[in-house]
Design a protein around this motif. Structure first.
Motif, mmCIF file in Angstrom:
data_model
loop_
_atom_site.group_PDB
_atom_site.id
_atom_site.type_symbol
_atom_site.label_atom_id
_atom_site.label_comp_id
_atom_site.label_asym_id
_atom_site.label_seq_id
_atom_site.Cartn_x
_atom_site.Cartn_y
_atom_site.Cartn_z
ATOM 1 N N LYS A 18 0.840 -1.199 0.000
ATOM 2 C CA LYS A 18 0.000 0.000 0.000
ATOM 3 C C LYS A 18 0.875 1.248 0.000
ATOM 4 O O LYS A 18 0.848 2.045 0.935
ATOM 5 C CB LYS A 18 -0.917 0.010 1.226
ATOM 6 C CG LYS A 18 -1.958 -1.104 1.245
ATOM 7 C CD LYS A 18 -2.829 -0.968 2.490
ATOM 8 C CE LYS A 18 -3.891 -2.052 2.544
ATOM 9 N NZ LYS A 18 -4.730 -1.937 3.761
ATOM 10 N N PRO A 19 1.651 1.441 -1.043
ATOM 11 C CA PRO A 19 2.600 2.556 -1.018
ATOM 12 C C PRO A 19 1.954 3.884 -1.368
ATOM 13 O O PRO A 19 1.065 3.967 -2.212
ATOM 14 C CB PRO A 19 3.611 2.158 -2.096
ATOM 15 C CG PRO A 19 2.791 1.400 -3.089
ATOM 16 C CD PRO A 19 1.756 0.654 -2.293
ATOM 17 N N LYS A 20 2.424 4.946 -0.712
ATOM 18 C CA LYS A 20 2.056 6.290 -1.123
ATOM 19 C C LYS A 20 2.991 6.716 -2.244
ATOM 20 O O LYS A 20 4.060 6.151 -2.435
ATOM 21 C CB LYS A 20 2.145 7.250 0.061
ATOM 22 C CG LYS A 20 1.130 6.941 1.158
ATOM 23 C CD LYS A 20 1.229 7.950 2.290
ATOM 24 C CE LYS A 20 0.193 7.645 3.378
ATOM 25 N NZ LYS A 20 0.276 8.603 4.506
ATOM 26 N N GLU A 21 2.585 7.758 -2.964
ATOM 27 C CA GLU A 21 3.379 8.192 -4.119
ATOM 28 C C GLU A 21 4.799 8.582 -3.708
ATOM 29 O O GLU A 21 5.766 8.300 -4.428
ATOM 30 C CB GLU A 21 2.688 9.372 -4.809
ATOM 31 C CG GLU A 21 3.313 9.769 -6.126
ATOM 32 C CD GLU A 21 3.280 8.647 -7.151
ATOM 33 O OE1 GLU A 21 4.228 8.578 -7.968
ATOM 34 O OE2 GLU A 21 2.329 7.835 -7.144
ATOM 35 N N ALA A 22 4.938 9.200 -2.535
ATOM 36 C CA ALA A 22 6.267 9.620 -2.072
ATOM 37 C C ALA A 22 7.175 8.417 -1.850
ATOM 38 O O ALA A 22 8.378 8.468 -2.133
ATOM 39 C CB ALA A 22 6.148 10.427 -0.785
ATOM 40 N N LEU A 23 6.600 7.324 -1.352
ATOM 41 C CA LEU A 23 7.392 6.112 -1.119
ATOM 42 C C LEU A 23 7.826 5.492 -2.439
ATOM 43 O O LEU A 23 8.948 5.004 -2.579
ATOM 44 C CB LEU A 23 6.594 5.116 -0.290
ATOM 45 C CG LEU A 23 7.362 3.864 0.149
ATOM 46 C CD1 LEU A 23 8.473 4.231 1.112
ATOM 47 C CD2 LEU A 23 6.417 2.849 0.786
ATOM 48 N N ILE A 24 6.938 5.502 -3.431
ATOM 49 C CA ILE A 24 7.294 4.969 -4.750
ATOM 50 C C ILE A 24 8.441 5.771 -5.355
ATOM 51 O O ILE A 24 9.396 5.207 -5.900
ATOM 52 C CB ILE A 24 6.064 4.981 -5.677
ATOM 53 C CG1 ILE A 24 4.976 4.044 -5.145
ATOM 54 C CG2 ILE A 24 6.459 4.585 -7.099
ATOM 55 C CD1 ILE A 24 3.677 4.109 -5.907
#
Length: 270
Positions: A18-24
């Motif tokens: 469940k990644p957020k865009e910042a983590l990607i």
């Protein structure tokens, strides 16, 4: 081996389910910096299929910003473990830590740890030498370097400790680039045939760690770089240190770990 298994890369980067865009973006940037492929992960998709078809091992950026290493057998993420307790004891005034004692570490010392591994000894050295000191830690295995270096970024070192500076490199090659007397102390914890340790991550460490033995040639290079001591960790009831011409320093009879040391080479005369 199936055709899909044959097409797997040795190591790749992905994210949690469940990644957020910042983590990607963070994971993509890290993959680019490490020279590894980035594998997008569908929401809630399990890692098992990726390990079967895409990569033999995965560096997974988690929601908390931590990085874990996964393969078909196990996983681990950075954990200060016993190093945290050793650091607390030191801050409480206990000066019995074996590494600090054998290396005769002092506040303000510069230490080169040639085998970062899980980061345990480097973290202890960092609190012993304090904020005015320096600890550089080398790791040849990219998988281990990635997990531990990212973990060290978010580890709260506290005001009494310097921060560990991890470097992804071969220790012998790095030593050859340094001028004589660059560090007060140089440390090694080679991947000897050690007894099985209690840490769950240890067997995974053995699978991913650099297994090249510590040689007399590398030891001499380290003596050139050191100002005082080169210290080497070994396993009790083994020939680890003797093969390098070292004797075990006195220590607790209850520990499974022993340390040997050799003095730095005297400065070359002009």
């Amino acid at each position: 081996m199936t055709s899909s298994e044959q097409g797997r890369v040795p190591l790749a980067v992905t994210t949690s389910g469940k990644p957020k865009e910042a983590l990607i973006l963070q994971a993509r940037e890290a993959a680019r910096a490490w020279g590894l492929p980035f594998i997008p992960r569908r929401k809630k998709a399990p890692l098992g299929p990726l390990l079967q078809t895409a990569a033999e091992a995965l560096l997974v950026f988690e929601r908390e910003g931590e990085v874990s290493l996964w393969d078909a057998e196990n996983s681990f993420s950075f954990n200060p473990g016993m190093a945290h307790l050793r650091r607390l004891r030191w801050l409480e005034g206990d000066r019995s830590d074996a590494l600090a004692r054998v290396a005769e570490l002092r506040e303000g010392d510069h230490v080169l740890d040639c085998t970062l591994g899980l980061g345990q000894d480097a973290l202890v050295a960092a609190v012993v030498v304090g904020q005015q000191g320096r600890v550089v830690a080398l790791e040849k295995s990219l998988a281990l370097y990635a997990v531990v270096s990212e973990g060290l970024k978010i580890y709260d070192a506290g005001p009494e400790s310097c921060r560990v500076e991890p470097v992804h490199t071969d220790a012998h090659a790095y030593l050859r680039t340094l001028p004589p007397g660059s560090f007060d102390v140089v440390c090694f914890d080679p991947m000897f045939e050690k007894p099985k340790k209690s840490q769950p991550a240890f067997e995974m460490l053995r699978r991913f760690a650099e297994h090249a033995p510590l040689t007399p040639e590398v030891l001499e290079e380290a003596r050139r770089v050191a100002r005082r001591w080169v210290v080497v960790k070994g396993a009790k009831h083994s020939e680890d240190l003797r093969k390098l011409g070292l004797e075990a320093e006195p220590g607790s009879r209850y520990t499974s770990v022993i340390w040997g040391r050799v003095p730095a080479l005297p400065p070359a005369r002009e």
